[in-house]
Write a protein that holds these residues in place. Structure first.
Motif, mmCIF file in Angstrom:
data_model
loop_
_atom_site.group_PDB
_atom_site.id
_atom_site.type_symbol
_atom_site.label_atom_id
_atom_site.label_comp_id
_atom_site.label_asym_id
_atom_site.label_seq_id
_atom_site.Cartn_x
_atom_site.Cartn_y
_atom_site.Cartn_z
ATOM 1 N N ALA A 27 -3.904 16.671 -22.981
ATOM 2 C CA ALA A 27 -4.361 16.381 -24.172
ATOM 3 C C ALA A 27 -3.136 16.776 -25.152
ATOM 4 N N ALA A 28 -2.241 17.543 -24.774
ATOM 5 C CA ALA A 28 -1.180 18.170 -25.769
ATOM 6 C C ALA A 28 -0.016 17.358 -25.706
ATOM 7 N N LEU A 29 -0.130 16.488 -24.569
ATOM 8 C CA LEU A 29 1.166 15.519 -24.396
ATOM 9 C C LEU A 29 1.298 14.787 -25.828
ATOM 10 N N PRO A 30 2.795 14.502 -26.040
ATOM 11 C CA PRO A 30 2.843 13.558 -27.363
ATOM 12 C C PRO A 30 2.407 12.219 -26.876
ATOM 13 N N ARG A 31 1.528 11.503 -27.160
ATOM 14 C CA ARG A 31 1.225 10.110 -26.780
ATOM 15 C C ARG A 31 0.751 9.365 -27.849
ATOM 16 N N ASP A 32 0.937 8.145 -28.207
ATOM 17 C CA ASP A 32 0.542 7.439 -29.221
ATOM 18 C C ASP A 32 -0.881 6.888 -28.849
ATOM 19 N N ARG A 33 -1.816 7.545 -29.465
ATOM 20 C CA ARG A 33 -3.232 7.334 -29.050
ATOM 21 C C ARG A 33 -3.707 5.866 -29.292
ATOM 22 N N GLY A 34 -2.955 5.081 -30.128
ATOM 23 C CA GLY A 34 -3.503 3.803 -30.544
ATOM 24 C C GLY A 34 -2.968 2.993 -29.352
ATOM 25 N N LEU A 35 -1.960 3.226 -28.483
ATOM 26 C CA LEU A 35 -1.590 2.480 -27.606
ATOM 27 C C LEU A 35 -1.924 3.039 -26.094
ATOM 28 N N ALA A 36 -1.866 4.301 -26.172
ATOM 29 C CA ALA A 36 -2.281 4.998 -24.636
ATOM 30 C C ALA A 36 -3.765 5.306 -24.601
ATOM 31 N N ARG A 46 7.564 11.742 -30.316
ATOM 32 C CA ARG A 46 6.294 11.593 -30.665
ATOM 33 C C ARG A 46 5.450 11.257 -29.626
ATOM 34 N N ASN A 47 5.915 10.362 -28.766
ATOM 35 C CA ASN A 47 5.207 9.392 -27.828
ATOM 36 C C ASN A 47 6.129 9.175 -26.670
ATOM 37 N N LEU A 48 5.596 9.919 -25.429
ATOM 38 C CA LEU A 48 6.281 9.702 -24.498
ATOM 39 C C LEU A 48 6.324 8.363 -23.798
ATOM 40 N N GLU A 49 5.042 7.730 -24.052
ATOM 41 C CA GLU A 49 4.610 6.540 -23.187
ATOM 42 C C GLU A 49 5.312 5.073 -23.705
ATOM 43 N N THR A 50 6.725 5.141 -23.789
ATOM 44 C CA THR A 50 7.425 4.010 -23.949
ATOM 45 C C THR A 50 7.664 3.187 -22.773
ATOM 46 N N ASP A 51 7.979 1.907 -23.060
ATOM 47 C CA ASP A 51 8.278 0.950 -22.007
ATOM 48 C C ASP A 51 9.558 1.556 -21.284
ATOM 49 N N ARG A 52 10.468 1.936 -22.025
ATOM 50 C CA ARG A 52 11.592 2.379 -21.179
ATOM 51 C C ARG A 52 12.150 3.982 -21.633
ATOM 52 N N ALA A 53 12.156 5.027 -21.149
ATOM 53 C CA ALA A 53 12.359 6.110 -21.329
ATOM 54 C C ALA A 53 13.959 6.353 -22.090
#
Length: 362
Positions: free
Chosen positions: A350-359, A278-285
């Motif tokens: 826009a369709a990428l799974p990203r946490d909009r609260g963090l990214a 649900r979120n690609l933008e983690t600190d470490r994949a």
């Protein structure tokens, strides 16, 4: 020419500093002011380093040593007179019978030229192997290739060399060029049972397969890291790891080491593995984030090809990122992707799974 040098040291590994001139020693840095006529900075380095409780990512034994040059000379800030540049030489004094494998040009017995054109301060980086080692060397795709490991530890140097012969020309075509030298080092236990990349070099445990049962390649994954040198900015590790994993499969398919049918099957399995992310933008994949990144980057490739009638692809985007040498972020990826495609790609990003609260929304 040098006012001062400040080294970001690891007190667990760098110690017993002494120098000509002024020396300030703090817990996390050492600041050296050499005398006007020049001087020397001296210190000791502890090579052994545990990556986890039982395995090493740097090791010195009675018969061999494997480590990164980054371990020897820590990162440094340098204040100089005007726009000065450094000239660095790496010299070894070793026991009789020891050999050397480093990703640098040899200029004399035990001496190597260290040159990084993108840096003002040249310091040795990348993997190195010393000791009673076997070394296989060959020139492939215009690059000097060396594969080295301790004698008797089962590193399959000829197999690794064959894989490089099949795939390196394809990687060169993607990135637009290769380092002049690439070094692969490997060893068995108690070294870390995985792969680790460095500038123009990589480590691979002797027991790791070149192609895993799931169809990806630890060797090629780390090789892509070593050649592209992509670095993650905030939330960008999915791009760095996704590029390495996708091209580990792409290179196998393009070199005909894997059929297109199996290639498609591998991508389907990775898509399934990453479906719940649900979120690609983690600190470490993590593994599932990397799998999802492969799917998204593969779709981005198709989007660019469609937008340009096949004239450009993800290859061109990766080449751009490789040349730019700045930390990679989702926003940066979008900017380069749109420049490559020649049109707005807002709907894709826009369709990428990203946490909009963090990214930050692009």
């Amino acid at each position: 020419l040098v006012h001062w040098v400040r080294l970001a040291v690891d007190p667990e590994r760098h110690f017993e500093f002494s120098a000509d001139g002024e020396l300030e020693i703090a817990e996390e840095f050492v600041r050296w002011e050499p005398p006007p006529g020049g001087g020397a900075l001296r210190y000791l380095v502890r090579i052994d380093h545990l990556r986890d409780k039982a395995t090493y990512d740097a090791r010195l034994t009675r018969n061999w040593a494997i480590f990164r040059g980054d371990d020897l000379v820590p990162p440094a800030r340098v204040d100089t007179v005007g726009v000065a540049e450094s000239r660095a030489t790496l010299s070894f004094k070793l026991p009789d019978g020891w050999s050397i494998a480093v990703p640098y040009e040899k200029i004399g017995p035990g001496r190597y030229r260290v040159h990084h054109p993108h840096r003002r301060f040249d310091r040795p980086t990348g993997w190195m192997a010393l000791g009673k080692i076997g070394v296989t060397r060959e020139r492939i795709a215009g690059s000097h290739i060396a594969i080295a490991g301790p004698v008797g530890q089962g590193l399959r140097r000829q197999d690794l060399l064959a894989m490089m012969r099949w795939t390196l020309p394809e990687l060169r075509d993607v990135t637009g060029g290769l380092p002049s030298r690439i070094l692969i080092v490997g060893a068995g236990d108690p070294m870390w049972r995985g792969g680790l990349s460095g500038p123009a070099s990589l480590f691979l445990h002797a027991d790791r397969p070149m192609i895993t049962p799931d169809g990806t390649s630890p060797l090629l994954h780390e090789l892509v890291h070593a050649v592209t040198r992509l670095r993650a900015g905030p939330g960008g590790d999915w791009i760095v790891e996704g590029v390495a994993e996708l091209y580990s499969v792409e290179l196998l398919a393009r070199s005909k080491s894997m059929s297109r049918r199996r290639y498609a099957k591998v991508l389907r399995k990775l898509k399934q593995e990453g479906a719940s992310v649900r979120n690609l933008e983690t600190d470490r994949a993590s593994g599932d984030v990397t799998a999802r990144a492969v799917s998204e980057l593969h779709e981005l490739d198709e989007t660019i090809r469609e937008a340009t009638d096949g004239q450009y692809s993800l290859d061109d985007l990766v080449a751009r990122l490789t040349r730019e040498r700045v930390p990679v972020t989702t926003e940066g990826l979008r900017a380069h992707a749109e420049a490559t495609a020649g049109r707005d790609l807002g709907s894709f990003f826009a369709a990428l799974p990203r946490d909009r609260g963090l990214a930050k929304q692009p």
